[in-house]
Design a protein around this motif. Sequence first.
Motif, PDB file in Angstrom:
ATOM      1  N   LYS A 155       0.837  -1.198   0.000  1.00 44.79           N
ATOM      2  CA  LYS A 155       0.000   0.000   0.000  1.00 44.79           C
ATOM      3  C   LYS A 155       0.875   1.253   0.000  1.00 44.79           C
ATOM      4  O   LYS A 155       0.598   2.214  -0.731  1.00 44.79           O
ATOM      5  CB  LYS A 155      -0.925   0.001   1.213  1.00 44.79           C
ATOM      6  CG  LYS A 155      -1.843   1.215   1.259  1.00 44.79           C
ATOM      7  CD  LYS A 155      -2.816   1.158   2.404  1.00 44.79           C
ATOM      8  CE  LYS A 155      -3.701   2.397   2.403  1.00 44.79           C
ATOM      9  NZ  LYS A 155      -4.682   2.368   3.487  1.00 44.79           N
ATOM     10  N   ARG A 156       1.921   1.279   0.807  1.00 44.11           N
ATOM     11  CA  ARG A 156       2.811   2.448   0.852  1.00 44.11           C
ATOM     12  C   ARG A 156       3.483   2.666  -0.505  1.00 44.11           C
ATOM     13  O   ARG A 156       3.685   3.801  -0.928  1.00 44.11           O
ATOM     14  CB  ARG A 156       3.879   2.282   1.948  1.00 44.11           C
ATOM     15  CG  ARG A 156       3.369   2.419   3.353  1.00 44.11           C
ATOM     16  CD  ARG A 156       2.665   3.742   3.620  1.00 44.11           C
ATOM     17  NE  ARG A 156       3.565   4.869   3.455  1.00 44.11           N
ATOM     18  CZ  ARG A 156       3.184   6.131   3.307  1.00 44.11           C
ATOM     19  NH1 ARG A 156       1.910   6.448   3.328  1.00 44.11           N
ATOM     20  NH2 ARG A 156       4.069   7.086   3.172  1.00 44.11           N
ATOM     21  N   ALA A 157       3.821   1.573  -1.187  1.00 41.36           N
ATOM     22  CA  ALA A 157       4.425   1.692  -2.515  1.00 41.36           C
ATOM     23  C   ALA A 157       3.437   2.312  -3.496  1.00 41.36           C
ATOM     24  O   ALA A 157       3.808   3.180  -4.303  1.00 41.36           O
ATOM     25  CB  ALA A 157       4.886   0.323  -3.010  1.00 41.36           C
ATOM     26  N   VAL A 167       3.836   6.128  -5.375  1.00 38.89           N
ATOM     27  CA  VAL A 167       3.731   6.383  -6.814  1.00 38.89           C
ATOM     28  C   VAL A 167       2.743   7.516  -7.073  1.00 38.89           C
ATOM     29  O   VAL A 167       3.015   8.442  -7.855  1.00 38.89           O
ATOM     30  CB  VAL A 167       3.295   5.097  -7.560  1.00 38.89           C
ATOM     31  CG1 VAL A 167       2.912   5.394  -8.995  1.00 38.89           C
ATOM     32  CG2 VAL A 167       4.407   4.065  -7.505  1.00 38.89           C
ATOM     33  N   LYS A 168       1.607   7.472  -6.412  1.00 36.12           N
ATOM     34  CA  LYS A 168       0.575   8.496  -6.591  1.00 36.12           C
ATOM     35  C   LYS A 168       1.073   9.866  -6.118  1.00 36.12           C
ATOM     36  O   LYS A 168       0.883  10.886  -6.796  1.00 36.12           O
ATOM     37  CB  LYS A 168      -0.671   8.087  -5.809  1.00 36.12           C
ATOM     38  CG  LYS A 168      -1.898   8.891  -6.099  1.00 36.12           C
ATOM     39  CD  LYS A 168      -3.094   8.291  -5.399  1.00 36.12           C
ATOM     40  CE  LYS A 168      -4.352   9.063  -5.684  1.00 36.12           C
ATOM     41  NZ  LYS A 168      -5.521   8.480  -5.028  1.00 36.12           N
ATOM     42  N   GLN A 169       1.736   9.897  -4.962  1.00 34.78           N
ATOM     43  CA  GLN A 169       2.246  11.149  -4.412  1.00 34.78           C
ATOM     44  C   GLN A 169       3.354  11.731  -5.282  1.00 34.78           C
ATOM     45  O   GLN A 169       3.433  12.938  -5.486  1.00 34.78           O
ATOM     46  CB  GLN A 169       2.756  10.927  -2.985  1.00 34.78           C
ATOM     47  CG  GLN A 169       3.064  12.216  -2.247  1.00 34.78           C
ATOM     48  CD  GLN A 169       1.828  13.077  -2.037  1.00 34.78           C
ATOM     49  OE1 GLN A 169       0.751  12.586  -1.752  1.00 34.78           O
ATOM     50  NE2 GLN A 169       1.973  14.378  -2.206  1.00 34.78           N
ATOM     51  N   ASN A 187       3.399  15.417  -6.920  1.00 33.82           N
ATOM     52  CA  ASN A 187       4.487  16.366  -6.674  1.00 33.82           C
ATOM     53  C   ASN A 187       5.176  16.771  -7.971  1.00 33.82           C
ATOM     54  O   ASN A 187       5.562  17.931  -8.143  1.00 33.82           O
ATOM     55  CB  ASN A 187       5.492  15.780  -5.694  1.00 33.82           C
ATOM     56  CG  ASN A 187       4.957  15.708  -4.290  1.00 33.82           C
ATOM     57  OD1 ASN A 187       3.929  16.295  -3.972  1.00 33.82           O
ATOM     58  ND2 ASN A 187       5.634  14.965  -3.437  1.00 33.82           N
ATOM     59  N   SER A 188       5.342  15.827  -8.888  1.00 27.40           N
ATOM     60  CA  SER A 188       5.952  16.140 -10.181  1.00 27.40           C
ATOM     61  C   SER A 188       5.103  17.146 -10.941  1.00 27.40           C
ATOM     62  O   SER A 188       5.628  18.073 -11.565  1.00 27.40           O
ATOM     63  CB  SER A 188       6.120  14.866 -11.008  1.00 27.40           C
ATOM     64  OG  SER A 188       7.009  13.985 -10.376  1.00 27.40           O
ATOM     65  N   SER A 189       3.791  16.976 -10.880  1.00 27.11           N
ATOM     66  CA  SER A 189       2.882  17.910 -11.530  1.00 27.11           C
ATOM     67  C   SER A 189       3.005  19.305 -10.924  1.00 27.11           C
ATOM     68  O   SER A 189       3.019  20.314 -11.640  1.00 27.11           O
ATOM     69  CB  SER A 189       1.453  17.400 -11.387  1.00 27.11           C
ATOM     70  OG  SER A 189       0.537  18.358 -11.825  1.00 27.11           O
TER      71      SER A 189
END
Length: 88
Positions: free
Chosen positions: A9-11, A15-17, A21-23
């Motif tokens: 779940k943390r992985a 990925v989502k976070q 952040n990249s956006s």
Amino acid sequence: MANTAQARKRARQAVKQNAHNSSQRSTLRTAIKAIRKAIEGGDKAVATQVFQTSISTIDRIADKKIIHKNKAARHKSRMAAALKALAA
């Protein structure tokens, strides 16, 4: 590779976070480029308007700790100095 349900779940969350952040960093870079382009255009009124909107974007991203507050301050300071030099 994540072996436990918690680690998996943390992985997924990482990925989502990371994508979010990249956006946000991309939005920051776009705002800085917009200021530079407006200043190079030479019209102080337009540059001032773009500067105001971009500053709020930079502050918002710094508040979310996507970039450090000092980095945000450095960008704002340099752009303000360039805008001030445009008048001279």
